[in-house]
Design a protein around this motif. Structure first.
Motif, PDB file in Angstrom:
ATOM      1  N   ARG A  95       0.820  -1.214   0.000  1.00  0.00           N
ATOM      2  CA  ARG A  95       0.000   0.000   0.000  1.00  0.00           C
ATOM      3  C   ARG A  95       0.849   1.257   0.000  1.00  0.00           C
ATOM      4  NH1 ARG A  95      -2.605   1.246   3.980  1.00  0.00           N
ATOM      5  NH2 ARG A  95      -4.338   2.309   2.982  1.00  0.00           N
ATOM      6  N   SER A 102      -6.013  -1.561  -6.585  1.00  0.00           N
ATOM      7  CA  SER A 102      -6.642  -2.872  -6.763  1.00  0.00           C
ATOM      8  C   SER A 102      -5.640  -3.980  -7.083  1.00  0.00           C
ATOM      9  CB  SER A 102      -7.673  -2.801  -7.889  1.00  0.00           C
ATOM     10  OG  SER A 102      -7.046  -2.462  -9.116  1.00  0.00           O
ATOM     11  N   TYR A 161     -11.822 -11.321   1.150  1.00  0.00           N
ATOM     12  CA  TYR A 161     -12.437 -10.393   2.110  1.00  0.00           C
ATOM     13  C   TYR A 161     -12.279 -10.897   3.541  1.00  0.00           C
ATOM     14  CZ  TYR A 161     -15.917  -7.634   4.584  1.00  0.00           C
ATOM     15  OH  TYR A 161     -16.544  -6.816   5.493  1.00  0.00           O
ATOM     16  N   PRO A 251     -16.421  -5.470  -4.274  1.00  0.00           N
ATOM     17  CA  PRO A 251     -16.269  -4.107  -3.738  1.00  0.00           C
ATOM     18  C   PRO A 251     -15.922  -4.081  -2.256  1.00  0.00           C
ATOM     19  CG  PRO A 251     -18.580  -4.606  -4.228  1.00  0.00           C
ATOM     20  CD  PRO A 251     -17.779  -5.703  -4.814  1.00  0.00           C
ATOM     21  N   LEU A 252     -16.443  -5.053  -1.495  1.00  0.00           N
ATOM     22  CA  LEU A 252     -16.081  -5.108  -0.072  1.00  0.00           C
ATOM     23  C   LEU A 252     -14.587  -5.353   0.104  1.00  0.00           C
ATOM     24  CD1 LEU A 252     -18.982  -7.151   1.598  1.00  0.00           C
ATOM     25  CD2 LEU A 252     -18.500  -4.709   1.853  1.00  0.00           C
ATOM     26  N   SER A 253     -14.024  -6.232  -0.704  1.00  0.00           N
ATOM     27  CA  SER A 253     -12.603  -6.551  -0.594  1.00  0.00           C
ATOM     28  C   SER A 253     -11.733  -5.353  -0.968  1.00  0.00           C
ATOM     29  CB  SER A 253     -12.258  -7.750  -1.494  1.00  0.00           C
ATOM     30  OG  SER A 253     -12.974  -8.900  -1.103  1.00  0.00           O
ATOM     31  N   VAL A 254     -12.059  -4.696  -2.069  1.00  0.00           N
ATOM     32  CA  VAL A 254     -11.279  -3.541  -2.495  1.00  0.00           C
ATOM     33  C   VAL A 254     -11.380  -2.419  -1.468  1.00  0.00           C
ATOM     34  CG1 VAL A 254     -11.035  -1.771  -4.278  1.00  0.00           C
ATOM     35  CG2 VAL A 254     -11.507  -4.139  -4.932  1.00  0.00           C
ATOM     36  N   ARG A 255     -12.586  -2.180  -0.946  1.00  0.00           N
ATOM     37  CA  ARG A 255     -12.767  -1.129   0.054  1.00  0.00           C
ATOM     38  C   ARG A 255     -12.023  -1.461   1.343  1.00  0.00           C
ATOM     39  NH1 ARG A 255     -18.011  -1.274   0.340  1.00  0.00           N
ATOM     40  NH2 ARG A 255     -18.206  -0.032  -1.552  1.00  0.00           N
ATOM     41  N   ARG A 256     -12.074  -2.733   1.759  1.00  0.00           N
ATOM     42  CA  ARG A 256     -11.384  -3.130   2.972  1.00  0.00           C
ATOM     43  C   ARG A 256      -9.877  -2.981   2.808  1.00  0.00           C
ATOM     44  NH1 ARG A 256     -12.180  -3.750   8.437  1.00  0.00           N
ATOM     45  NH2 ARG A 256     -10.481  -5.025   9.247  1.00  0.00           N
ATOM     46  N   TYR A 257      -9.349  -3.340   1.657  1.00  0.00           N
ATOM     47  CA  TYR A 257      -7.919  -3.205   1.402  1.00  0.00           C
ATOM     48  C   TYR A 257      -7.496  -1.735   1.454  1.00  0.00           C
ATOM     49  CZ  TYR A 257      -3.508  -3.067  -1.126  1.00  0.00           C
ATOM     50  OH  TYR A 257      -2.217  -2.828  -1.489  1.00  0.00           O
ATOM     51  N   GLN A 258      -8.296  -0.866   0.879  1.00  0.00           N
ATOM     52  CA  GLN A 258      -7.968   0.558   0.867  1.00  0.00           C
ATOM     53  C   GLN A 258      -8.007   1.166   2.258  1.00  0.00           C
ATOM     54  OE1 GLN A 258     -10.875   1.956  -1.948  1.00  0.00           O
ATOM     55  NE2 GLN A 258      -9.537   1.607  -3.727  1.00  0.00           N
ATOM     56  N   ARG A 259      -8.770   0.568   3.167  1.00  0.00           N
ATOM     57  CA  ARG A 259      -8.903   1.129   4.512  1.00  0.00           C
ATOM     58  C   ARG A 259      -7.955   0.504   5.527  1.00  0.00           C
ATOM     59  NH1 ARG A 259     -15.547   1.475   5.187  1.00  0.00           N
ATOM     60  NH2 ARG A 259     -15.873   3.102   3.612  1.00  0.00           N
TER      61      ARG A 259
END
Length: 262
Positions: A95, A102, A161, A251-259
């Motif tokens: 990150r 992604s 996820y 989308p949950l996985s991508v959002r969780r990774y970004q956070r």
């Protein structure tokens, strides 16, 4: 277009990282490929003699269910790998790099899909060695393989996820406790109408059951049990279930990774 090329290039780099691990740890790859074959032999020879299947060949009934089961078992390795990277700080290092957000989750999904396709091929060869055959056309056989890989793709994003949420490989190992009941409450090994009413209904609507029944039809293998709406529309359900899971967990996985680490 530049952003898309950047994302594809970064995702492929992460994929190559996972493929390089196969080369350095071939024993882990080999064990993952042979475990479904061992399961097939155990259930086929230990339970097959007690199963009265139309046509008299339990392996013909079992194999499409085993193919679907192999797609589910991959969720454990995906979750553990993602959780291990998070626990070791590798995910945080990714990150911090100038790479597409992604790339990590997409790269993991591509590598795991390649692993799943290879494992499915090994299991199909093993099935042929014990007497299973696809009696459908080439197009029907390819469609069945596509349904299996679609199911794996959906389970894969669930695994990504869950691994990001748990964040520790020790917690991911506990997922195995949940995988086995989900795997057995299906039409993999027996017809749902041989189960208690509520359990049989749950088994019929299991995503694995829909894919297994659809693959039995496409492979020309025997089915078992009384017809129902779920079995009559297995092809439709085998497509809708994975698409619904993908729509939720990507989308949950991508959002969780970004956070992460915020």
């Amino acid at each position: 277009m530049n952003s898309l090329r950047w994302a594809v290039a970064d995702g492929w780099t992460v994929t190559l990282r996972s493929l390089d691990r196969w080369v350095r740890e071939p024993g882990v790859l080999l064990l993952g490929l042979l475990f479904p074959v061992l399961m097939m032999l155990m259930f086929g020879y230990l339970l097959g003699g007690a199963m009265a299947v139309p046509g008299g060949d339990y392996f013909e009934f079992l194999m499409p269910g085993m193919f679907a089961l192999a797609m589910l078992f991959g969720i454990e390795s995906t979750t553990i790998a993602v959780a291990t990277d998070a626990a070791r700080g590798i995910t945080d290092r990714f990150r911090s790099m100038p790479m597409a957000p992604s790339a990590v989750v997409v790269g993991r999904s591509v590598a795991d899909m390649l692993n799943s396709a290879l494992g499915l091929g090994v299991l199909m060869i093993g099935g042929q060695l014990v007497g299973w055959h696809s009696h459908g056309t080439a197009a029907e056989t390819m469609l069945a393989v596509a349904l299996l890989l679609l199911l794996r793709f959906a389970f894969l994003w669930m695994g990504i996820y869950i691994g990001l949420v748990i964040g520790k490989p020790e917690g991911a190992i506990a997922l195995q406790i949940l995988v086995w009941p989900f795997a057995f409450v299906s039409s993999t090994f027996a017809a749902p109408d041989t189960m208690p009413g509520w359990l049989g209904a749950a088994a019929e609507w299991n995503p694995m059951s829909a894919t297994a029944v659809a693959c039995r039809d496409l492979f020309g293998n025997p089915t078992w049990g009384e017809p129902s709406w779920a079995t009559d529309h297995a092809m439709l359900i085998a497509v809708l279930w994975p698409l619904a899971l993908i729509a939720v967990f990507v989308p949950l996985s991508v959002r969780r990774y970004q956070r992460l680490s915020r």
